[in-house]
Design a protein around this motif. Structure first.
Motif, PDB file in Angstrom:
ATOM      1  N   ASN A  52     -55.108  66.083  86.418  1.00 25.57           N
ATOM      2  CA  ASN A  52     -53.469  65.889  86.413  1.00 25.57           C
ATOM      3  C   ASN A  52     -53.398  64.321  86.231  1.00 25.57           C
ATOM      4  O   ASN A  52     -52.613  63.825  85.427  1.00 25.57           O
ATOM      5  CB  ASN A  52     -52.951  66.576  87.694  1.00 25.57           C
ATOM      6  CG  ASN A  52     -52.884  67.960  87.537  1.00 25.57           C
ATOM      7  OD1 ASN A  52     -52.258  68.426  86.337  1.00 25.57           O
ATOM      8  ND2 ASN A  52     -53.042  68.538  88.544  1.00 25.57           N
ATOM      9  N   THR A  72     -54.546  71.495  82.451  1.00 24.96           N
ATOM     10  CA  THR A  72     -54.118  70.753  83.920  1.00 24.96           C
ATOM     11  C   THR A  72     -53.207  71.782  84.320  1.00 24.96           C
ATOM     12  O   THR A  72     -52.097  72.032  84.070  1.00 24.96           O
ATOM     13  CB  THR A  72     -53.456  69.707  83.674  1.00 24.96           C
ATOM     14  OG1 THR A  72     -52.432  69.783  82.676  1.00 24.96           O
ATOM     15  CG2 THR A  72     -54.335  68.578  82.867  1.00 24.96           C
ATOM     16  N   GLU A  73     -53.600  72.269  85.806  1.00 25.17           N
ATOM     17  CA  GLU A  73     -52.769  73.189  86.481  1.00 25.17           C
ATOM     18  C   GLU A  73     -51.451  72.900  86.776  1.00 25.17           C
ATOM     19  O   GLU A  73     -50.506  73.764  86.788  1.00 25.17           O
ATOM     20  CB  GLU A  73     -53.426  73.674  87.740  1.00 25.17           C
ATOM     21  CG  GLU A  73     -53.561  72.521  88.850  1.00 25.17           C
ATOM     22  CD  GLU A  73     -54.743  71.860  88.592  1.00 25.17           C
ATOM     23  OE1 GLU A  73     -54.677  70.858  89.537  1.00 25.17           O
ATOM     24  OE2 GLU A  73     -55.406  71.982  87.544  1.00 25.17           O
ATOM     25  N   ASN A  76     -48.409  74.048  84.247  1.00 22.30           N
ATOM     26  CA  ASN A  76     -48.043  75.423  84.333  1.00 22.30           C
ATOM     27  C   ASN A  76     -46.784  75.419  85.512  1.00 22.30           C
ATOM     28  O   ASN A  76     -45.764  76.158  85.493  1.00 22.30           O
ATOM     29  CB  ASN A  76     -49.091  76.454  84.328  1.00 22.30           C
ATOM     30  CG  ASN A  76     -49.647  76.584  83.267  1.00 22.30           C
ATOM     31  OD1 ASN A  76     -49.301  76.498  82.314  1.00 22.30           O
ATOM     32  ND2 ASN A  76     -51.086  76.777  83.489  1.00 22.30           N
ATOM     33  N   THR A  77     -47.094  74.777  86.458  1.00 22.24           N
ATOM     34  CA  THR A  77     -46.102  74.611  87.788  1.00 22.24           C
ATOM     35  C   THR A  77     -45.068  74.238  86.998  1.00 22.24           C
ATOM     36  O   THR A  77     -43.947  74.602  87.668  1.00 22.24           O
ATOM     37  CB  THR A  77     -46.863  74.021  88.884  1.00 22.24           C
ATOM     38  OG1 THR A  77     -48.019  74.732  89.206  1.00 22.24           O
ATOM     39  CG2 THR A  77     -45.970  74.111  90.034  1.00 22.24           C
TER      40      THR A  77
END
Length: 124
Positions: A52, A72-73, A76-77
């Motif tokens: 991130n 990179t998570e 989506n958030t």
């Protein structure tokens, strides 16, 4: 580039909004001061191994690649956030959303810092 004071300001404002988001969603204030809260923010903001952080730096320099986004998570958030809350009530999250998905530059983030008030009400 922006210096350490500017980065710390952004981080502090994001913690304020994250606190409002968690508590308004029924989460516990203790979550903010846990590894899942401040710990994750510190890791994301300051670790050279954070995907991130790498994406954030690349976005700031307009050098990111679309193909890197799914890895990179946080993307989506961030994409789902407007579906869950009134994102305009959270100037920092809104600014980051504009940078990532609308191609704005970092000035929108620092403008959000200047206008920032702790969010009093979220439309969930």
């Amino acid at each position: 580039g922006y210096g350490a004071n500017s980065q710390a300001l952004v981080c502090a404002r994001m913690v304020q909004e994250l606190t409002a988001l968690i508590t308004s969603s029924g989460g516990h204030l203790e979550t903010i001061v846990s590894f899942a809260g401040i710990g994750d923010i510190a890791l994301t903001a300051y670790s050279s191994q954070s995907r991130n952080k790498a994406l954030g730096k690349a976005l700031g320099m307009k050098e990111y690649l679309e193909k890197d986004l799914p890895y990179t998570e946080g993307i989506n958030t961030l994409a789902a956030l407007p579906l869950r809350i009134n994102i305009t009530a959270m100037p920092m999250f809104h600014a980051v959303h504009k940078i990532v998905f609308e191609g704005h530059d970092l000035t929108v983030l620092f403008e959000a810092c200047k206008k920032h008030e702790s969010p009093k009400e979220l439309m969930l």
